[in-house]
Design a protein around this motif. Structure first.
Motif, PDB file in Angstrom:
ATOM      1  N   ARG A   8      41.371  26.128  50.938  1.00  0.00           N
ATOM      2  CA  ARG A   8      40.029  26.515  51.368  1.00  0.00           C
ATOM      3  C   ARG A   8      40.115  27.335  52.650  1.00  0.00           C
ATOM      4  NH1 ARG A   8      34.997  25.455  50.135  1.00  0.00           N
ATOM      5  NH2 ARG A   8      35.680  24.085  48.453  1.00  0.00           N
ATOM      6  N   LEU A   9      39.377  28.432  52.666  1.00  0.00           N
ATOM      7  CA  LEU A   9      39.327  29.260  53.860  1.00  0.00           C
ATOM      8  C   LEU A   9      38.479  28.574  54.926  1.00  0.00           C
ATOM      9  CD1 LEU A   9      38.731  32.753  52.236  1.00  0.00           C
ATOM     10  CD2 LEU A   9      40.806  31.966  53.326  1.00  0.00           C
ATOM     11  N   PRO A  10      38.794  28.797  56.201  1.00  0.00           N
ATOM     12  CA  PRO A  10      37.947  28.245  57.260  1.00  0.00           C
ATOM     13  C   PRO A  10      36.566  28.898  57.229  1.00  0.00           C
ATOM     14  CG  PRO A  10      39.499  29.820  58.152  1.00  0.00           C
ATOM     15  CD  PRO A  10      39.899  29.607  56.728  1.00  0.00           C
ATOM     16  N   HIS A  11      35.605  28.271  57.868  1.00  0.00           N
ATOM     17  CA  HIS A  11      34.238  28.774  57.828  1.00  0.00           C
ATOM     18  C   HIS A  11      34.056  29.863  58.887  1.00  0.00           C
ATOM     19  CE1 HIS A  11      33.291  25.645  55.030  1.00  0.00           C
ATOM     20  NE2 HIS A  11      33.720  24.726  55.862  1.00  0.00           N
ATOM     21  N   TYR A  12      34.794  30.928  58.773  1.00  0.00           N
ATOM     22  CA  TYR A  12      34.584  32.031  59.704  1.00  0.00           C
ATOM     23  C   TYR A  12      33.565  33.005  59.116  1.00  0.00           C
ATOM     24  CZ  TYR A  12      38.092  34.308  56.705  1.00  0.00           C
ATOM     25  OH  TYR A  12      38.801  34.821  55.639  1.00  0.00           O
ATOM     26  N   ALA A  13      32.937  33.754  59.975  1.00  0.00           N
ATOM     27  CA  ALA A  13      31.910  34.695  59.535  1.00  0.00           C
ATOM     28  C   ALA A  13      32.569  35.909  58.907  1.00  0.00           C
ATOM     29  CB  ALA A  13      31.042  35.111  60.714  1.00  0.00           C
ATOM     30  N   GLN A  14      32.239  36.162  57.662  1.00  0.00           N
ATOM     31  CA  GLN A  14      32.753  37.354  57.003  1.00  0.00           C
ATOM     32  C   GLN A  14      31.905  38.551  57.403  1.00  0.00           C
ATOM     33  OE1 GLN A  14      33.151  37.024  52.800  1.00  0.00           O
ATOM     34  NE2 GLN A  14      34.434  35.204  52.880  1.00  0.00           N
ATOM     35  N   THR A  15      32.444  39.747  57.125  1.00  0.00           N
ATOM     36  CA  THR A  15      31.650  40.949  57.321  1.00  0.00           C
ATOM     37  C   THR A  15      30.437  40.870  56.414  1.00  0.00           C
ATOM     38  OG1 THR A  15      33.658  42.208  57.736  1.00  0.00           O
ATOM     39  CG2 THR A  15      31.674  43.472  57.247  1.00  0.00           C
ATOM     40  N   TRP A  39      39.821  35.029  42.951  1.00  0.00           N
ATOM     41  CA  TRP A  39      39.511  34.659  44.336  1.00  0.00           C
ATOM     42  C   TRP A  39      39.217  35.899  45.170  1.00  0.00           C
ATOM     43  CZ3 TRP A  39      42.275  36.663  48.340  1.00  0.00           C
ATOM     44  CH2 TRP A  39      43.546  37.195  48.039  1.00  0.00           C
ATOM     45  N   LEU A  40      39.939  37.010  44.893  1.00  0.00           N
ATOM     46  CA  LEU A  40      39.726  38.234  45.650  1.00  0.00           C
ATOM     47  C   LEU A  40      38.428  38.916  45.229  1.00  0.00           C
ATOM     48  CD1 LEU A  40      40.685  40.219  47.732  1.00  0.00           C
ATOM     49  CD2 LEU A  40      42.189  41.260  46.020  1.00  0.00           C
ATOM     50  N   ARG A  41      38.115  38.862  43.941  1.00  0.00           N
ATOM     51  CA  ARG A  41      36.844  39.419  43.470  1.00  0.00           C
ATOM     52  C   ARG A  41      35.670  38.687  44.126  1.00  0.00           C
ATOM     53  NH1 ARG A  41      35.785  42.658  39.102  1.00  0.00           N
ATOM     54  NH2 ARG A  41      37.938  42.413  38.392  1.00  0.00           N
ATOM     55  N   LYS A  47      31.305  36.108  48.820  1.00  0.00           N
ATOM     56  CA  LYS A  47      31.095  34.668  48.635  1.00  0.00           C
ATOM     57  C   LYS A  47      32.404  33.918  48.426  1.00  0.00           C
ATOM     58  CE  LYS A  47      30.196  35.411  43.703  1.00  0.00           C
ATOM     59  NZ  LYS A  47      29.230  35.261  42.615  1.00  0.00           N
ATOM     60  N   GLY A  48      33.516  34.481  48.845  1.00  0.00           N
ATOM     61  CA  GLY A  48      34.807  33.815  48.673  1.00  0.00           C
ATOM     62  C   GLY A  48      34.997  32.690  49.679  1.00  0.00           C
ATOM     63  N   ASN A  49      35.582  31.591  49.234  1.00  0.00           N
ATOM     64  CA  ASN A  49      35.883  30.498  50.163  1.00  0.00           C
ATOM     65  C   ASN A  49      37.224  29.838  49.889  1.00  0.00           C
ATOM     66  OD1 ASN A  49      35.323  29.132  47.838  1.00  0.00           O
ATOM     67  ND2 ASN A  49      33.545  28.028  48.620  1.00  0.00           N
ATOM     68  N   THR A  50      38.003  30.381  48.945  1.00  0.00           N
ATOM     69  CA  THR A  50      39.351  29.861  48.700  1.00  0.00           C
ATOM     70  C   THR A  50      40.314  31.025  48.531  1.00  0.00           C
ATOM     71  OG1 THR A  50      39.008  29.769  46.305  1.00  0.00           O
ATOM     72  CG2 THR A  50      38.509  27.766  47.560  1.00  0.00           C
ATOM     73  N   ARG A  51      41.587  30.684  48.715  1.00  0.00           N
ATOM     74  CA  ARG A  51      42.636  31.706  48.585  1.00  0.00           C
ATOM     75  C   ARG A  51      43.922  30.994  48.211  1.00  0.00           C
ATOM     76  NH1 ARG A  51      43.316  35.375  53.731  1.00  0.00           N
ATOM     77  NH2 ARG A  51      41.107  35.612  53.307  1.00  0.00           N
ATOM     78  N   PRO A  52      44.809  31.631  47.436  1.00  0.00           N
ATOM     79  CA  PRO A  52      46.072  30.974  47.103  1.00  0.00           C
ATOM     80  C   PRO A  52      46.890  30.668  48.352  1.00  0.00           C
ATOM     81  CG  PRO A  52      45.711  32.882  45.696  1.00  0.00           C
ATOM     82  CD  PRO A  52      44.674  32.936  46.769  1.00  0.00           C
ATOM     83  N   ALA A  53      47.596  29.556  48.314  1.00  0.00           N
ATOM     84  CA  ALA A  53      48.442  29.209  49.444  1.00  0.00           C
ATOM     85  C   ALA A  53      49.576  30.222  49.616  1.00  0.00           C
ATOM     86  CB  ALA A  53      49.026  27.808  49.253  1.00  0.00           C
TER      87      ALA A  53
END
Length: 226
Positions: A8-15, A39-41, A47-53
């Motif tokens: 899970r990505l941290p809750h940082y503000a995306q562009t 995940w990249l799409r 609205k992405g909130n996860t990314r592969p390790a």
């Protein structure tokens, strides 16, 4: 078959995504024909909130390379084909062909890129029952360009999250920052997310600013923070 673990990505503000309707449709059109992980799409839809390790950056670099190769102006033939496709919506007399107005439209839209022009023609059918005059055509193209530029900035942010220099207040912090930059992006994500579970103070810290949290994971990195 080994599946990539999602973190899970941290809750940082995306562009913030461009403030216009149709952003998702534009992104999907610009990505059409490309092998883009889900995940990249999602991330490029805002609205992405996860990314592969592991293995995340390769897909990002491949897509950035795709965008870099698309900055070629549309050819006269493709421009003419697009105008003919939309010709029924232009305010022209029944006996007047689109060819007679092509130079006027080309003058206003000269230099528009091939994928941008194709996406604009596609969106014209989706978003509008009747296609308007040149001013609104330019507005629609501007919306497509805004989405494409947003996607390029987002890809650059993902790639360069830990490449920005940070000022270290002490030698321990400097070592921690060096180790963080040497780690793979997936390992950094895992380290940060594990640290967030133990340290509430990391909840509101932007992961892309390692100088704000490197000292909190110094022990995990094998560095003594002074």
């Amino acid at each position: 078959m080994e599946t990539l673990k999602q973190v899970r990505l941290p809750h940082y503000a995306q562009t913030p995504p461009p403030a216009h309707s149709g952003h998702a449709e534009i992104i999907d059109f610009l990505l059409s024909g490309q092998d883009v992980p889900q995940w990249l799409r999602h991330d490029l839809h805002g609205k992405g909130n996860t990314r592969p390790a592991r293995g995340a950056i390769g897909a990002v670099l491949a897509l950035r390379d795709h965008f870099n190769k698309c900055h070629q102006p549309v050819s006269q033939d493709l421009f003419h084909e697009g105008l003919c496709e939309l010709g029924g919506h232009f305010p022209l007399p029944a006996n007047q062909h689109i060819k007679s107005r092509e130079r006027i439209y080309w003058r206003y839209l000269q230099g528009v890129e091939k994928p941008v022009w194709q996406a604009t023609v596609s969106l014209a059918h989706i978003r509008q029952k009747t296609f308007p005059v040149v001013r609104d055509l330019r507005s629609l193209i501007a919306a497509v360009v805004a989405s494409r530029n947003w996607a390029e900035r987002r890809l650059e942010q993902i790639e360069q999250s830990f490449q920005k220099p940070a000022t270290a207040p002490n030698a321990g912090m400097a070592k921690a920052l060096v180790r963080l930059r040497q780690m793979s992006p997936g390992d950094r994500l895992q380290l940060f997310n594990k640290a967030r579970m133990r340290r509430p103070e990391l909840a509101n810290i932007d992961m892309r600013e390692p100088a704000k949290w490197a000292d909190l994971v110094a022990a995990d990195l094998g560095v003594v923070s002074r």
